[in-house]
Design a protein around this motif. Structure first.
Motif, PDB file in Angstrom:
ATOM      1  N   TRP A  92     -35.693 -58.886 -23.884  1.00 58.30           N
ATOM      2  CA  TRP A  92     -36.548 -59.997 -24.269  1.00 58.30           C
ATOM      3  C   TRP A  92     -38.009 -59.597 -24.254  1.00 58.30           C
ATOM      4  N   SER A  93     -38.355 -58.604 -23.454  1.00 54.03           N
ATOM      5  CA  SER A  93     -39.748 -58.149 -23.445  1.00 54.03           C
ATOM      6  C   SER A  93     -40.116 -57.515 -24.782  1.00 54.03           C
ATOM      7  N   ASP A  94     -39.127 -56.984 -25.489  1.00 54.82           N
ATOM      8  CA  ASP A  94     -39.358 -56.405 -26.823  1.00 54.82           C
ATOM      9  C   ASP A  94     -39.269 -57.457 -27.923  1.00 54.82           C
ATOM     10  N   LEU A 123     -31.883 -61.939 -16.951  1.00 57.86           N
ATOM     11  CA  LEU A 123     -31.967 -61.213 -18.222  1.00 57.86           C
ATOM     12  C   LEU A 123     -32.844 -59.977 -18.119  1.00 57.86           C
ATOM     13  N   SER A 124     -33.541 -59.832 -16.998  1.00 62.74           N
ATOM     14  CA  SER A 124     -34.360 -58.632 -16.788  1.00 62.74           C
ATOM     15  C   SER A 124     -33.501 -57.380 -16.669  1.00 62.74           C
ATOM     16  N   ALA A 125     -32.228 -57.562 -16.377  1.00 60.58           N
ATOM     17  CA  ALA A 125     -31.318 -56.426 -16.214  1.00 60.58           C
ATOM     18  C   ALA A 125     -30.833 -55.863 -17.553  1.00 60.58           C
ATOM     19  N   MET A 126     -31.167 -56.510 -18.638  1.00 61.97           N
ATOM     20  CA  MET A 126     -30.712 -56.039 -19.946  1.00 61.97           C
ATOM     21  C   MET A 126     -31.332 -54.673 -20.240  1.00 61.97           C
ATOM     22  N   VAL A 127     -30.480 -53.755 -20.727  1.00 65.29           N
ATOM     23  CA  VAL A 127     -30.933 -52.405 -21.036  1.00 65.29           C
ATOM     24  C   VAL A 127     -31.363 -52.296 -22.494  1.00 65.29           C
TER      25      VAL A 127
END
Length: 96
Positions: free
Chosen positions: A45-47, A37-41
């Motif tokens: 999830w960090s936001d 999910l780190s590839a999400m632009v």
């Protein structure tokens, strides 16, 4: 040939949706940089991840307030019927 299409049901119920979001965010956090999910632009999830717990807390608070409001309306309605009859009786007496 194996069926490669999967179905992931996203709950319509707010509390169930937030529970699912918490699980996804937790797994994403556990995997750290290895998370796919780190590839999400967008909608990262960090936001949004840190907002899951406060959102769930606000939802539960709103549900409790809703329950309290319903109880207050029930109590009001019990008192209102007598008040309504007093107003009607006053009208009838003054008009009669």
């Amino acid at each position: 040939m194996a069926n490669s299409s999967y179905r992931v049901n996203i709950p319509k119920n707010t509390e169930e949706l937030l529970d699912l979001a918490a699980k996804v965010y937790q797994k994403h956090t556990d995997l750290a940089t290895a998370s796919p999910l780190s590839a999400m632009v967008s909608h990262k999830w960090s936001d949004n991840g840190p907002n899951v717990a406060p959102c769930l807390q606000l939802h539960k608070q709103a549900e409790e307030l809703k329950r309290q409001a319903e109880e207050a309306y029930r109590q009001r309605d019990l008192l209102l019927s007598g008040i309504t009859e007093s107003v009607k009786a006053s009208r009838d007496l003054l008009l009669g």
